[in-house]
Design an enzyme around this catalytic site. Structure first.
Site, PDB file in Angstrom:
ATOM      1  N   TRP A 150      44.862  41.453  35.326  1.00 15.10           N
ATOM      2  CA  TRP A 150      43.658  41.230  36.155  1.00 15.10           C
ATOM      3  C   TRP A 150      43.647  42.307  37.242  1.00 15.10           C
ATOM      4  O   TRP A 150      44.654  42.497  37.935  1.00 15.10           O
ATOM      5  CB  TRP A 150      43.751  39.830  36.770  1.00 15.10           C
ATOM      6  N   ASP A 231      51.741  33.725  37.269  1.00 15.38           N
ATOM      7  CA  ASP A 231      50.365  33.481  37.709  1.00 15.38           C
ATOM      8  C   ASP A 231      49.736  32.553  36.669  1.00 15.38           C
ATOM      9  O   ASP A 231      49.583  32.928  35.506  1.00 15.38           O
ATOM     10  CB  ASP A 231      49.604  34.815  37.785  1.00 15.38           C
ATOM     11  N   LYS A 267      39.348  27.285  37.398  1.00 18.69           N
ATOM     12  CA  LYS A 267      38.845  27.155  36.029  1.00 18.69           C
ATOM     13  C   LYS A 267      39.077  25.754  35.480  1.00 18.69           C
ATOM     14  O   LYS A 267      38.150  25.126  34.971  1.00 18.69           O
ATOM     15  CB  LYS A 267      39.528  28.173  35.099  1.00 18.69           C
TER      16      LYS A 267
HETATM   17  N1  PGU Z   1      44.885  35.283  38.294  1.00 20.12           N
HETATM   18  C1  PGU Z   1      44.219  35.615  37.189  1.00 20.12           C
HETATM   19  C2  PGU Z   1      44.992  36.077  36.004  1.00 20.12           C
HETATM   20  C3  PGU Z   1      42.807  35.539  37.152  1.00 20.12           C
HETATM   21  O1  PGU Z   1      42.158  35.859  36.047  1.00 20.12           O
HETATM   22  C4  PGU Z   1      42.117  35.104  38.297  1.00 20.12           C
HETATM   23  C5  PGU Z   1      40.618  35.015  38.312  1.00 20.12           C
HETATM   24  C6  PGU Z   1      42.877  34.749  39.413  1.00 20.12           C
HETATM   25  C7  PGU Z   1      44.264  34.848  39.385  1.00 20.12           C
HETATM   26  C8  PGU Z   1      42.251  34.262  40.686  1.00 20.12           C
HETATM   27  O2  PGU Z   1      41.505  33.140  40.537  1.00 20.12           O
HETATM   28  P1  PGU Z   1      40.948  32.289  41.743  1.00 20.12           P
HETATM   29  O3  PGU Z   1      39.493  32.245  41.556  1.00 20.12           O
HETATM   30  O4  PGU Z   1      41.341  32.965  43.006  1.00 20.12           O
HETATM   31  O5  PGU Z   1      41.628  30.990  41.578  1.00 20.12           O
HETATM   32  N2  PGU Z   1      39.917  35.895  37.518  1.00 20.12           N
HETATM   33  C9  PGU Z   1      38.509  35.683  37.212  1.00 20.12           C
HETATM   34  C10 PGU Z   1      37.648  35.570  38.460  1.00 20.12           C
HETATM   35  C11 PGU Z   1      36.885  36.775  38.856  1.00 20.12           C
HETATM   36  C12 PGU Z   1      37.507  37.554  39.991  1.00 20.12           C
HETATM   37  O6  PGU Z   1      37.747  38.744  39.774  1.00 20.12           O
HETATM   38  O7  PGU Z   1      37.784  36.959  41.059  1.00 20.12           O
HETATM   39  C13 PGU Z   1      38.036  36.755  36.243  1.00 20.12           C
HETATM   40  O8  PGU Z   1      36.945  36.611  35.710  1.00 20.12           O
HETATM   41  O9  PGU Z   1      38.791  37.696  35.981  1.00 20.12           O
END
Ligand code: PGU
Length: 420
Positions: A150, A231, A267
């Site tokens: 990410w 994570d 999510k």
């Molecule tokens: N870790 C991973 C692997 C993630 O994909 C995400 C969110 C998070 C942590 C953080 O999530 P929180 O919303 O803070 O609980 N990824 C999503 C959200 C979009 C973004 O970039 O914030 C995504 O679509 O990649």
């Protein structure tokens, strides 16, 4: 009059000073991920599809979902007396329930009070708190991140002042795991390195190690004395069963590692905007856990003082009530199953269209995302010609697909990839 002129002049001089301070500031580059959502909103086409980011789970009618268990929890907590600050470390009940989810209901580590845990501002906040903690107490150690990961992981550890290294993970040719490369990189990292691991439903690739591979990874970590931060932003979203999705963590616990876990309820509870999560660190004993928790609180206090209340109340109400928890487990499974069904539908549609390319990776990958293998240019065509929005990496958020649009999306993908 003279005084007023003087005052005016010094005001003008002051204003000039202030404006010159901002004049040197360049606009920050647009977030490559969030720009996609903005472009989608601006598009007027009735055919537009968002499979980009900040793409929350939608049901098969393309509508955002508030889980029934969350609605019921909100009814129960409405008008309650808790409108006061939470402690710096957050809600004790929410933390207790989070630890049971990650470490297991009957975890000996919970009973022995060996886990230092604080409520965090969702998964991002949990990672950031860990990064700051690492920087403070292990300042010279870098963190190893998978290629790919990410994108915000890089920003988080960079802003916390932690040097970043990478290890091999995704294998572009097979669109699967580069397991041999990963094992070599773990072996070659200096003893006692820090690693960021995705507990399940790897983002953006949808590629997770098998149980057997996790066992091998765990034993190599043991041999090297590495420290893993898991994570876990998608517990329940991969298989539909939060217990199964915690398998990697349980394997490491069985092998007596000390670990960190960053949990998010964005999510799996659909609480994206409530920003509720948990950071936990398994220590050697209760005394260490008390010290570690106090230091995590010391880091949190000047950043945001204490975390928000509402989401924590929702979580502790849902997970603390056996009936509501049962309902949640059912609803998580419905979400995961719908996504798994969309993977099959997307692949079948592409194969039925006679696509010359292999699409088995769509169903081999798991979780919210499919790393399609499309090029940035192909994604541009999807957006410009078909009003389909995703990151230029070719990552498709399966949560944005439904029975009404999957055929349209498959057709568009076939059009832009068939001559590749
Ligand atoms: N870790 C991973 C692997 C993630 O994909 C995400 C969110 C998070 C942590 C953080 O999530 P929180 O919303 O803070 O609980 N990824 C999503 C959200 C979009 C973004 O970039 O914030 C995504 O679509 O990649």
């Amino acid at each position: 009059m003279a005084i007023r002129n003087l005052l005016n002049r010094s005001f003008v001089a002051g204003a000039r000073f202030m404006s010159s301070w901002f004049r040197n500031i360049e606009p920050a580059p647009k977030d490559p991920i969030l720009g996609v959502a903005e472009a989608f909103l601006a598009d007027q086409s009735p055919y537009k599809v968002n499979v980009g980011v900040k793409c929350a789970y939608h049901n098969d009618k393309g509508k955002p979902v508030v889980l029934e268990c969350v609605r019921e929890a909100e009814r129960r907590i409405a008008g309650n007396q808790f409108m006061e600050y939470l402690p710096i470390g957050g809600s004790i009940h929410m933390i207790e329930e989070s630890l049971k989810l990650a470490y297991g209901d009957d975890s000996e580590f919970i009973k022995d009070k060996r886990i230092a845990a604080v409520q965090a501002l969702s998964g991002t906040g949990a990672c950031r708190l860990f990064a700051a903690f690492q920087q403070r107490f292990h300042p010279k150690t870098q963190i190893y991140m998978p290629v790919l990961t990410w994108a915000n992981h890089h920003n988080i550890w960079r802003d916390a002042g932690v040097p970043i290294k990478t290890f091999r993970y995704y294998h572009p040719e097979s669109k699967g795991l580069d397991f041999p490369g990963l094992m070599v990189d773990i072996k070659n990292a200096p003893d006692g390195s820090f690693f960021l691991l995705h507990a399940c439903a790897h983002n953006p690739t949808g590629v997770d190690p098998s149980e057997e591979q996790w066992r091998e990874i765990s034993s190599q970590f043991k041999a090297k004395g590495h420290f893993p931060l898991f994570d876990m932003a998608y517990q329940g979203f991969a298989s539909g069963d939060p217990e199964r999705d915690a398998k990697a963590i349980r394997i490491f616990l069985n092998d007596s590692h000390l670990i960190g876990v960053a949990q998010s309820y964005a999510k799996n509870m659909g609480l994206y905007g409530q920003r509720v999560g948990c950071l936990s660190l398994l220590c050697e004993n209760e005394k260490q856990a008390v010290a570690v928790k106090s230091q995590l609180q010391l880091i949190a206090r000047p950043m945001y003082s204490n975390p928000p209340l509402h989401g924590a109340l929702v979580i502790s109400t849902v997970l603390g009530d056996p009936e509501l928890k049962k309902l949640w487990l059912k609803e998580v499974k419905v979400m995961a199953d719908r996504i798994i069904g969309m993977r099959t539908a997307l692949r079948e549609n592409l194969e039925n269209l006679g696509s010359p390319l292999p699409w088995n990776h769509i169903t081999n990958q798991i979780g919210m995302f499919c790393y399609s293998g499309m090029t940035p240019e192909q994604v541009d065509r999807l957006t410009n010609e078909f009003h389909i929005y995703m990151t230029r990496s070719g990552r498709i958020s399966m949560a944005g697909l439904n029975t009404s649009n999957v055929g349209y999306v498959a057709n568009a993908i076939n059009e832009v990839t068939k001559s590749a």
